[in-house]
Design a protein around this motif. Sequence first.
Motif, PDB file in Angstrom:
ATOM      1  N   GLN A   1       0.813  -1.091   0.168  1.00  0.00           N
ATOM      2  CA  GLN A   1      -0.166   0.012  -0.027  1.00  0.00           C
ATOM      3  C   GLN A   1       0.930   1.205  -0.067  1.00  0.00           C
ATOM      4  N   TYR A   2       1.952   1.181   0.875  1.00  0.00           N
ATOM      5  CA  TYR A   2       2.977   2.427   0.710  1.00  0.00           C
ATOM      6  C   TYR A   2       3.499   2.632  -0.703  1.00  0.00           C
ATOM      7  N   GLY A   3       3.895   1.515  -1.290  1.00  0.00           N
ATOM      8  CA  GLY A   3       4.597   1.620  -2.645  1.00  0.00           C
ATOM      9  C   GLY A   3       3.326   2.298  -3.730  1.00  0.00           C
ATOM     10  N   ILE A   4       2.281   1.936  -3.542  1.00  0.00           N
ATOM     11  CA  ILE A   4       1.202   2.278  -4.496  1.00  0.00           C
ATOM     12  C   ILE A   4       1.003   3.689  -4.199  1.00  0.00           C
ATOM     13  N   ALA A   5       0.851   4.057  -2.771  1.00  0.00           N
ATOM     14  CA  ALA A   5       0.411   5.285  -2.311  1.00  0.00           C
ATOM     15  C   ALA A   5       1.610   6.458  -2.773  1.00  0.00           C
ATOM     16  N   ILE A   6       2.865   6.204  -2.489  1.00  0.00           N
ATOM     17  CA  ILE A   6       3.936   7.170  -2.681  1.00  0.00           C
ATOM     18  C   ILE A   6       4.126   7.091  -4.219  1.00  0.00           C
ATOM     19  N   ASN A   7       3.817   6.219  -5.097  1.00  0.00           N
ATOM     20  CA  ASN A   7       4.060   6.471  -6.475  1.00  0.00           C
ATOM     21  C   ASN A   7       2.828   7.159  -7.082  1.00  0.00           C
ATOM     22  N   LEU A   8       1.797   7.125  -6.708  1.00  0.00           N
ATOM     23  CA  LEU A   8       0.725   7.769  -7.192  1.00  0.00           C
ATOM     24  C   LEU A   8       0.715   9.204  -6.855  1.00  0.00           C
ATOM     25  N   LEU A   9       1.234   9.494  -5.386  1.00  0.00           N
ATOM     26  CA  LEU A   9       1.518  10.885  -5.077  1.00  0.00           C
ATOM     27  C   LEU A   9       2.498  11.549  -5.891  1.00  0.00           C
ATOM     28  N   ALA A  10       3.641  11.032  -6.235  1.00  0.00           N
ATOM     29  CA  ALA A  10       4.610  11.532  -7.095  1.00  0.00           C
ATOM     30  C   ALA A  10       4.097  11.619  -8.483  1.00  0.00           C
ATOM     31  N   PHE A  11       3.384  10.922  -9.032  1.00  0.00           N
ATOM     32  CA  PHE A  11       2.961  10.857 -10.262  1.00  0.00           C
ATOM     33  C   PHE A  11       1.944  12.272 -10.390  1.00  0.00           C
ATOM     34  N   PHE A  12       1.164  12.588  -9.631  1.00  0.00           N
ATOM     35  CA  PHE A  12       0.046  13.478  -9.414  1.00  0.00           C
ATOM     36  C   PHE A  12       1.074  14.516  -9.120  1.00  0.00           C
ATOM     37  N   MET A  13       2.040  14.730  -8.558  1.00  0.00           N
ATOM     38  CA  MET A  13       2.880  16.080  -7.995  1.00  0.00           C
ATOM     39  C   MET A  13       3.481  16.335  -9.333  1.00  0.00           C
ATOM     40  N   MET A  14       4.058  15.554 -10.170  1.00  0.00           N
ATOM     41  CA  MET A  14       4.508  15.767 -11.386  1.00  0.00           C
ATOM     42  C   MET A  14       3.571  16.687 -12.395  1.00  0.00           C
ATOM     43  N   GLY A  15       2.340  16.166 -12.368  1.00  0.00           N
ATOM     44  CA  GLY A  15       1.160  16.606 -13.217  1.00  0.00           C
ATOM     45  C   GLY A  15       0.707  18.085 -12.386  1.00  0.00           C
ATOM     46  N   LEU A  16       0.903  18.117 -11.032  1.00  0.00           N
ATOM     47  CA  LEU A  16       0.270  19.321 -10.528  1.00  0.00           C
ATOM     48  C   LEU A  16       1.277  20.642 -10.794  1.00  0.00           C
ATOM     49  N   ASP A  17       2.626  20.153 -10.709  1.00  0.00           N
ATOM     50  CA  ASP A  17       3.835  21.145 -10.951  1.00  0.00           C
ATOM     51  C   ASP A  17       3.595  21.541 -12.248  1.00  0.00           C
ATOM     52  N   LYS A  18       3.191  20.633 -13.267  1.00  0.00           N
ATOM     53  CA  LYS A  18       3.345  21.126 -14.857  1.00  0.00           C
ATOM     54  C   LYS A  18       2.163  22.000 -14.776  1.00  0.00           C
ATOM     55  N   GLN A  19       0.745  21.959 -14.169  1.00  0.00           N
ATOM     56  CA  GLN A  19      -0.034  22.797 -14.266  1.00  0.00           C
ATOM     57  C   GLN A  19       0.252  24.218 -13.818  1.00  0.00           C
TER      58      GLN A  19
END
Length: 83
Positions: A3-21
């Motif tokens: 669950q940690y691995g999934i959560a941290i990877n989803l967070l990193a993915f969405f943080m890249m998208g948020l930073d791009k926006q």
Amino acid sequence: MVQYGIAINLLAFFMMGLDKQKAKRRRFRTAERTLWLLAFAGGAIGAAAGMYTFRHKTRHRAFGYGLPLLAAVELFLYWRWMR
């Protein structure tokens, strides 16, 4: 641990998208240090996927080479841990 691995990877993915926006709107950006911290905390796969999905930070050599390399190492470690 899974669950940690999934959560941290989803967070990193969405943080890249948020930073791009934020970059497109010329807003206050997420620090590169934060993106790297997420990657080193186990989210390199998500960060690399976000980098290519959102076409963000691909011109930075450290991100362009470092994130995929770190993602490969993390994939190997996840694979070894799951065996």
